[in-house]
Each structure stands twice: as C-alpha cells, then as structure tokens.
Design an enzyme around this catalytic site. Structure first.
Site, PDB file in Angstrom:
ATOM      1  N   SER A  73       0.298-118.323   4.996  1.00 32.68           N
ATOM      2  CA  SER A  73      -0.599-116.924   4.634  1.00 32.68           C
ATOM      3  C   SER A  73       0.249-115.772   4.679  1.00 32.68           C
ATOM      4  O   SER A  73       1.242-115.474   3.864  1.00 32.68           O
ATOM      5  CB  SER A  73      -1.780-116.728   5.175  1.00 32.68           C
ATOM      6  OG  SER A  73      -2.739-116.063   4.642  1.00 32.68           O
TER       7      SER A  73
ATOM      8  N   GLU B 249      -7.455-121.849  -2.531  1.00 30.71           N
ATOM      9  CA  GLU B 249      -7.063-120.899  -1.858  1.00 30.71           C
ATOM     10  C   GLU B 249      -7.586-119.431  -2.199  1.00 30.71           C
ATOM     11  O   GLU B 249      -7.694-118.793  -1.123  1.00 30.71           O
ATOM     12  CB  GLU B 249      -5.356-120.349  -2.785  1.00 30.71           C
ATOM     13  CG  GLU B 249      -4.285-121.391  -2.183  1.00 30.71           C
ATOM     14  CD  GLU B 249      -3.817-121.268  -0.785  1.00 30.71           C
ATOM     15  OE1 GLU B 249      -4.245-120.785   0.190  1.00 30.71           O
ATOM     16  OE2 GLU B 249      -2.598-122.002  -0.660  1.00 30.71           O
TER      17      GLU B 249
END
Length: 583
Positions: free
Chosen positions: A277, A405
C-alpha cells in the site's frame, strides 16, 4: 493504539528477555551508538531494536528533511524503548469498514446509501479526538534489524575480509551455501495511508526468515523502519516546507542500511525493499526518484499493491491553507506561517493532525507523496509519467496487487451516473467536464452486465478507484521494468491489505478481522516467492513478465497458475497520461 497490540508487544519483550537469560548477547558499534541485541524465544535470531537512524525531527527540523545522527553515545542500548510516529485515521474509515463488511456478508446495506454529514466526515470537538499512546513521539526515526544468529556469527567471523562464496556443512544437516559477501537483506516499508502504521505492528518476520532458510538456503536479514506520517511527514504546499519529508525519512534509512548492514552480516549490494500500500507507493516514488538520475540504495524491489492518491499543486496549496486554518481554531489565535506552525506544542500538532486527517474526503487521507517543483526535486513528476518517459532507476521488481483493491475506499452513496461524475469532480477537481464525461461513459460506463468487470454501481466506482490508486501502478511497474515478475493475490474477496497476514504468516490460521482465514499453504507459497526473489533475484515458481504479460495467481485453489495481467487495460493508459494533472 489498541490494547491487543500493546499486550502483544509486552509479551514479545518478555519472551526475548527471558530467552536471553544465561547467554551472552551480541553488541554492534555503529560509531554514534552501541546497540545490544535480544534473542527470540527459539534462539534462532537476534533483534536489534529501535536503532536511531535520524535526528529527532522536532523544533526547526519539523516539516524538514531528516538529518543523520551525530556525536557518540557509549551507553549500550538494548532497544527496549519502543517508539511509533504520531498516527491519525480519517473519520470515514470506521463507517466504511462497517459498510463493506455488510456488503460482503450479504447484509442489508441500504442504510449506507445516503452520505453522512459533510460527505463522510464528522465534526468533532478537540476533546473528542483520540490521544496519543505512551509509545507515540515525534522523535520516531528508528529502525529494527532482525538477523539470524548464524548470519550474524558468520558476519562477525569474516569481518571486512570477505571472499566470494563459501560452503558451510554441519554434521547431520544439509550443506548451506553462504555468500561471504554478506547475507541478502529485506527492508520493510509499512503501509497505512501515509497517516498510520509502524515498523512493529506491520507483522512479525519470523515466518519470512524461516522460509528464507528452507532447504539449506542462506537466509535473510530483515530491517523495518519508522517514517513520519500525516502532516508531520507529508505536509506540502508552502516554500518553507520540505515536501515529501516522510519519503526522505525512508531514503535516509535506506542509506543507513547501505552504510551499516555489513556490521550485522548483511550485504549492502543485496538489498530488496518491500512493502504494501503506502509502503509500496513509496517504493514506486523511490524507483522514480530524481527522475532516474543517480542511483538508489537498493538493488531489487517488491511493491505490493503500490498505492497513493495524486494531489495537484493547487490541492496541496488548499490543504496547507486548511492546516493553518485548523491550527488557528485549535490554539485560538491566528497561525499564518510555517514557522508559527513549527512553534506549536506537540499536543497541538497532534490534535491538528488528527483533525485534518479525520476530515479527509471520503476514501482519501489528505496527505501523501506530491510532485515537488523545487530544484533537484526527489519527486519531479507523477511516477507513472516518469516511467513512461524512461526516467526511473532500473531495478528488478516483483509486483503484486489484489483483485478487489478499491472497495475499502469507495463511498457507498455513489449509486447513479450523476453521483459518479460528482464523485470524480470532488476526488479529481482539476479534471475537465469532458474528461469526467469520458471516464463516466467510455472508460467506466454505467453498464452492469459484467462486460466491464462490475455488476452493481458500488463495484464500478471501486474499479475506478482501484485503477487510479493501486492496480495501474502495479501494471506500469511490471510492464516497464526489463526484469519484472508479477502476481495477483486473488484469495476471496481479495480486499486491499488482505495479503499482509499472508506475507507475515507465522503459523496462525485464525480468522482475520474481515472474516477471512489465513490459508497456510497459500501463505507459505507467497513467502517463498518473496524470499526466493530477495535471495536469488528470481521468485521460484513465477515466470518473467516479459511480453506475454502474465502474472501468477495466488489463490486457495489455483496458486501457481498463470493469468493474463488483469490490469492490462486501456483505462491504465488514461491514468498514466494523467491529462487532468496540472503542475
């Protein structure tokens, strides 16, 4: 900081101290400090914790580039003072966690369809803001080095006189080929939206270390670092602020590894940086740092779901003005300049950070990497553009992303075509009417028969957010690098961040917070991909990305099968060109 984490950390400290009783513990002299390691409960690796790599970024060093430590302290430091950087979460996040949990479990989600007040934010008074834990400090530029005992001892034996290769054999055990140039190193940069996270809570590396030592393999050294978060590390929009200070913290830590890792038995020429991330998004910015000029302090990279939100210069200027305005409200006097902001107490700055991050627009975190127009800028343009122009550092990469995502960051109340275009205008205010129309009718049209990869409005928005902030970043890296490997983490439901417990698997298959159990076979397989890449440069079982454009599926039922890269779509061409981005 939650109570579970505090108890876990306390138990960890008790275990390593208890294991150390009755045996000599090693020390490493860094020149400016002397650190003593503890040993884990099995006695297989040393933990040199909380090593300072940067001066305290306080006072005049607030909102500035970090500086390396100075002087010398001869007191032996056992590293037991745990420190985390100031944290903050957006107010919308708790609402969103409830929403997608309900959505994925088939519950009624109609109560989430209408937006809360202020588009997902909530108005809090100062007394209601979360207060820092006892471990929180602005003086947080520390890292941990976790090194197998065998590697550390070999490093001490060879010292600086190292040949190319040696073979180690022990009675009754397989021979172990060991590089006497030093062991490979994996450096972890944690995620957390650039506003939360720390070097310990990201995960215990014991499982990764175990995988790296399988079948007589030489093993790895694991390094994890803190970096400044929120406005402390990512404030920009004013000439008196050093943009991307958090990114420069990471760079300083990586430089520290280059200068010092040999003291622990590591090889500075065998460093793989990895993270998920925001950690992976940071890695992407390091790969494109200085527009590819000079070099980077690592040789390989494993970005997992590389994520960041592109803020334009006009937006960063507005954010800086908002910071000053909120600071004035908190201290009940006008704060007009960066110097006046620097002069505030830590308590006031902590509350300010909590408030500004808390009020982030739905799906965003307000702070993160930005393009910097200053001379010799570390981030001279968006990474996607720099990759397209060949302005990047050419390092081998293993790039992964997850199948779903975007859902965590998707406003549930975006249901109609007008909702969608309004959301685009809010999230990307520099887009033109024509660009928003193109996004809403050509790239992500309201067609819910599955042709475009979605069947309901919420997944349409989720796909657009995924492409913008995560998936296309992974695709550009895989497609651009000469030596690249890719995998798709598709364990259902494939949410953002779901792969982290798999990466740091240590034998616990209990249910996660999102209701997904960790599958041991998948977790061990993923760890083998990561560690084999760090050791040899080739992730065992994953084919070179090359022109075929295939990624390896990481799934409970089909791990190891090859798939056409699902991110190889025309939408990613739009996001890479970023026609909406005006410098």
């Amino acid at each position: 900081m939650n109570i579970e984490y505090l108890l876990l950390h306390f138990c960890y400290v008790v275990v390593v101290i208890s294991a150390a009783v009755g045996r000599s513990l090693p020390t490493v002299d860094l020149g400016y400090a002397i650190h003593q390691g503890t040993i884990n409960s099995t006695g297989s690796y040393y933990n040199f914790s909380n090593i300072r790599y940067g001066q305290a970024p306080v006072g005049p060093l607030r909102f500035s580039a970090p500086l390396a430590p100075e002087g010398r302290n001869t007191t032996i430091n056992d590293g037991q003072r745990a420190v985390i950087c100031p944290q903050a979460d957006p107010f919308w996040l708790s609402n969103q966690l409830q929403f997608f949990t309900s959505l994925l479990t088939g519950q009624d989600v109609t109560r989430f369809i209408f937006p809360p007040a202020s588009n997902g934010t909530t108005n809090f008074n100062i007394s209601s803001l979360p207060q820092p834990s006892s471990e929180t400090s602005e003086d947080c530029l520390f890292l941990d080095v976790i090194v197998p005992e065998s590697i550390f001892k070999t490093g001490q034996e060879f010292g600086s006189d190292r040949g190319p290769w040696s073979v180690e054999c022990e009675v009754g055990k397989p021979c172990r080929e060991r590089s006497t140039q030093g062991a490979p190193v994996m450096v972890q940069i944690y995620g957390g939206g650039y506003t939360a996270g720390d070097k310990v809570s990201v995960g215990n590396p014991a499982g990764l270390i175990a995988r790296s030592e399988e079948n007589g393999s030489e093993g790895i050294i694991y390094v994890a670092l803190n970096y400044r978060l929120g406005l402390f590390g990512w404030l920009s929009g004013d000439p008196d602020v050093t943009a991307n200070a958090g990114l420069l913290d990471q760079r300083l830590a990586l430089d520290w590894v280059q200068s010092n890792i040999h003291l622990f038995g590591g090889d500075p020429n065998r460093v793989t940086v990895f993270g998920e991330s925001a950690g992976a998004g940071s890695i992407m910015h390091h790969i494109t740092s200085y527009g590819g000029k000079g070099s980077v302090p690592f040789q390989q990279a494993i970005p997992q779901s590389p994520g960041f939100f592109p803020y334009t210069p006009s937006e960063t200027t507005d954010i800086f003005s908002s910071v000053l305005g909120n600071a004035s409200l908190i201290v009940q006097k006008t704060v007009n300049t960066t110097d006046e902001l620097r002069a505030l107490s830590f308590e006031n700055l902590y509350n300010l950070n909590s408030l500004v991050v808390g009020q982030s627009p739905y799906g965003q975190f307000t702070f993160g990497p930005v393009v910097d127009a200053s001379p010799d800028s570390y981030v001279p343009d968006l990474p996607g553009r720099l990759l397209a122009e060949g302005k990047f550092h050419k390092v081998p990469v293993l790039v992964g992303h997850n199948t779903n995502e975007g859902l965590l960051f998707t406003p549930p109340f975006v249901q109609t075509q007008d909702n969608f275009t309004s959301f685009l205008a809010q999230a990307l205010p520099t887009t033109t009417v024509e660009q928003r129309e193109d996004l809403a009718t050509e790239l992500y049209p309201a067609v819910y028969n599955g042709t475009y990869g979605y069947s309901i409005p919420i997944y349409r928005t989720a796909l657009a957010i995924s492409d913008l902030a995560f998936t296309c970043n992974a695709y550009w890296l895989r497609r651009t690098m000469k030596t690249s490997y890719g995998y798709l983490f598709s364990v259902p439901p494939g949410l953002h961040g779901q792969d982290i417990p798999f990466t740091f698997f240590n034998g616990d298959t209990s249910t996660l917070n999102d209701g997904v159990p960790v599958n041991e076979t998948v977790a061990i397989g993923l760890q083998r991909y990561l560690t084999s890449f760090a050791i040899t440069g080739i992730p065992k079982g994953i084919e070179l990305y090359s022109e075929a454009g295939n990624v390896t599926n990481v799934n409970v039922t089909a791990t190891g099968t090859q798939l056409r890269d699902p991110a190889a779509r025309s939408q990613c061409e739009f996001w890479q060109a970023a026609p909406y981005y005006i410098q």
